[in-house]
Enzyme design. Structure first.
Site, PDB file in Angstrom:
ATOM      1  N   GLY A 286      -7.061  27.786 -33.434  1.00 19.46           N
ATOM      2  CA  GLY A 286      -5.862  28.152 -34.185  1.00 19.46           C
ATOM      3  C   GLY A 286      -5.254  29.457 -33.728  1.00 19.46           C
TER       4      GLY A 286
ATOM      5  N   HIS B 139      -0.541  29.862 -29.806  1.00 20.47           N
ATOM      6  CA  HIS B 139       0.474  30.526 -28.987  1.00 20.47           C
ATOM      7  C   HIS B 139       0.854  29.571 -27.867  1.00 20.47           C
ATOM      8  CE1 HIS B 139      -2.852  31.174 -26.261  1.00 20.47           C
ATOM      9  NE2 HIS B 139      -3.511  31.874 -27.173  1.00 20.47           N
TER      10      HIS B 139
ATOM     11  N   GLN C 252     -15.868  28.539 -19.747  1.00 24.31           N
ATOM     12  CA  GLN C 252     -15.985  27.519 -20.794  1.00 24.31           C
ATOM     13  C   GLN C 252     -15.618  26.140 -20.244  1.00 24.31           C
ATOM     14  OE1 GLN C 252     -14.543  27.883 -25.056  1.00 24.31           O
ATOM     15  NE2 GLN C 252     -12.745  26.931 -24.137  1.00 24.31           N
TER      16      GLN C 252
ATOM     17  N   HIS D 112      -1.887  27.571 -25.984  1.00 23.49           N
ATOM     18  CA  HIS D 112      -2.344  26.355 -26.674  1.00 23.49           C
ATOM     19  C   HIS D 112      -1.287  25.247 -26.554  1.00 23.49           C
ATOM     20  CE1 HIS D 112      -4.418  29.542 -29.268  1.00 23.49           C
ATOM     21  NE2 HIS D 112      -5.434  28.848 -28.795  1.00 23.49           N
TER      22      HIS D 112
HETATM   23  P1  AMP Z   1      -9.043  29.079 -28.378  1.00 25.82           P
HETATM   24  O1  AMP Z   1      -8.180  28.762 -29.563  1.00 25.82           O
HETATM   25  O2  AMP Z   1      -9.005  30.493 -27.957  1.00 25.82           O
HETATM   26  O3  AMP Z   1     -10.439  28.521 -28.522  1.00 25.82           O
HETATM   27  O4  AMP Z   1      -8.400  28.267 -27.176  1.00 25.82           O
HETATM   28  C1  AMP Z   1      -8.218  26.880 -27.231  1.00 25.82           C
HETATM   29  C2  AMP Z   1      -7.863  26.367 -25.861  1.00 25.82           C
HETATM   30  O5  AMP Z   1      -6.652  26.970 -25.421  1.00 25.82           O
HETATM   31  C3  AMP Z   1      -8.933  26.704 -24.817  1.00 25.82           C
HETATM   32  O6  AMP Z   1      -9.116  25.586 -23.969  1.00 25.82           O
HETATM   33  C4  AMP Z   1      -8.322  27.866 -24.099  1.00 25.82           C
HETATM   34  O7  AMP Z   1      -8.765  28.002 -22.766  1.00 25.82           O
HETATM   35  C5  AMP Z   1      -6.850  27.508 -24.141  1.00 25.82           C
HETATM   36  N1  AMP Z   1      -6.041  28.712 -23.938  1.00 25.82           N
HETATM   37  C6  AMP Z   1      -6.138  29.886 -24.621  1.00 25.82           C
HETATM   38  N2  AMP Z   1      -5.285  30.799 -24.115  1.00 25.82           N
HETATM   39  C7  AMP Z   1      -4.640  30.193 -23.081  1.00 25.82           C
HETATM   40  C8  AMP Z   1      -3.651  30.609 -22.152  1.00 25.82           C
HETATM   41  N3  AMP Z   1      -3.138  31.841 -22.161  1.00 25.82           N
HETATM   42  N4  AMP Z   1      -3.228  29.724 -21.223  1.00 25.82           N
HETATM   43  C9  AMP Z   1      -3.745  28.466 -21.178  1.00 25.82           C
HETATM   44  N5  AMP Z   1      -4.681  28.013 -22.031  1.00 25.82           N
HETATM   45  C10 AMP Z   1      -5.128  28.854 -22.975  1.00 25.82           C
END
Ligand code: AMP
Length: 283
Positions: free
Chosen positions: A31, A34, A153, A37
């Site tokens: 969540g 941005h 990850q 996501h």
């Molecule tokens: P998170 O909510 O931080 O767990 O991220 C969810 C997914 O969004 C993960 O697969 C992240 O790698 C991806 N993600 C987060 N930030 C970015 C970004 N700046 N560019 C591309 N993917 C992202």
């Protein structure tokens, strides 16, 4: 957009939406959505008939001294953004829904999980793998979308999916950045204006590492170049600056591709970033 809060609701809704086995694209998130996501949602929307987005701040992947309680949460805004991007099903389980009090299973990927992020955040990847394995089993998507932003990850999840024969293809999408190069992250919200300005040096350090490789340097030279930029930045405390093999996260192979990866604290936030340098860019 359908909102599901239990596994049972999710399974019923998914079966109804994906009648006849229409392909499902799945985007797992914590969540505070941005553009990073949303780029994953757009990729999922393009290639699949049904898009499922999960929002779950997973306590298992936070260390005891980390920011689980402070992690930004704004369900109403997230649901608005998800709907605007054409998400079909938003899955928002509670911690109790996901984890039975007598939960006894942990999914753990050896070696690749033990360096860099795994070393700095003990148990982090066990938490990630346990929740991602569970989510993949719940959603049963054809494809699941992860960001290169969390390169380790993505590599760990790919390895887990391969090793456990989970029938979901893992698609890794490029990093979405702000105008000054800072990778978008929910944790950027922790930064003051001054810290936010300094945080752009994470990307600058990666470019310095890339330049060191392009000038004929090896991984050690790239690491030194990255560290120089980070250490010269006020309010920044370096965790690691590494040049590794992008698949195994071991030492980069001579002449092979290199993943430049950095982690640093900027004020209250721990930020990570990375840059993949293909073999042909190394002379
Ligand atoms: P998170 O909510 O931080 O767990 O991220 C969810 C997914 O969004 C993960 O697969 C992240 O790698 C991806 N993600 C987060 N930030 C970015 C970004 N700046 N560019 C591309 N993917 C992202």
């Amino acid at each position: 957009m359908k909102i599901c809060r239990t596994e049972d609701e999710l399974r019923k809704t998914r079966d109804a939406e994906s009648l006849g086995g229409a392909p499902i694209g799945f985007v797992p998130t914590m969540g505070a959505l941005h553009d990073g996501h949303l780029s994953l949602v757009r990729a999922a929307r393009k290639a699949n008939d049904v898009v499922v987005l999960s929002i779950f701040v997973n306590p298992l992947q936070f260390g005891p001294a980390e920011d689980f309680s402070a992690y930004p949460r704004d369900e109403e805004r997230d649901l608005r953004l998800a709907e605007a991007e054409g998400v079909d099903i938003a899955f928002l389980p509670s911690v109790d829904e996901m984890y039975a009090p007598d939960r006894s299973t942990t999914v753990s990927v050896a070696r690749i999980s033990e360096v860099l992020e795994g070393k700095s955040r003990p148990g982090h990847f066990d938490g990630v793998c346990t929740v991602v394995a569970k989510l993949l089993n719940q959603v049963m998507a054809k494809r699941a979308y992860f960001g290169q932003k969390d390169a380790q990850q993505a590599a760990v999840v790919k390895r887990m999916v391969r090793d456990l024969s989970i029938p979901t293809e893992i698609v890794v999408c490029p990093i979405v950045r702000e105008a000054d190069g800072l990778a978008m992250s929910s944790r950027n919200a922790y930064l003051s204006a001054e810290e936010r300005a300094h945080a752009a040096n994470l990307f600058k350090s990666l470019k310095a590492g890339e330049a060191a490789l392009a000038a004929g340097g090896g991984p050690g030279d790239a690491e030194a170049a990255m560290r120089d930029v980070l250490e010269a930045t006020p309010a920044m405390r370096v965790d690691y600056a590494a040049a590794v093999d992008p698949e195994t996260f071991d030492e980069a192979l001579p002449g092979g591709p290199v993943l430049l990866a950095v982690a640093a604290r900027v004020g209250p936030a721990r930020l990570i970033d990375n840059l993949l340098v293909e073999a042909k860019r190394r002379t």
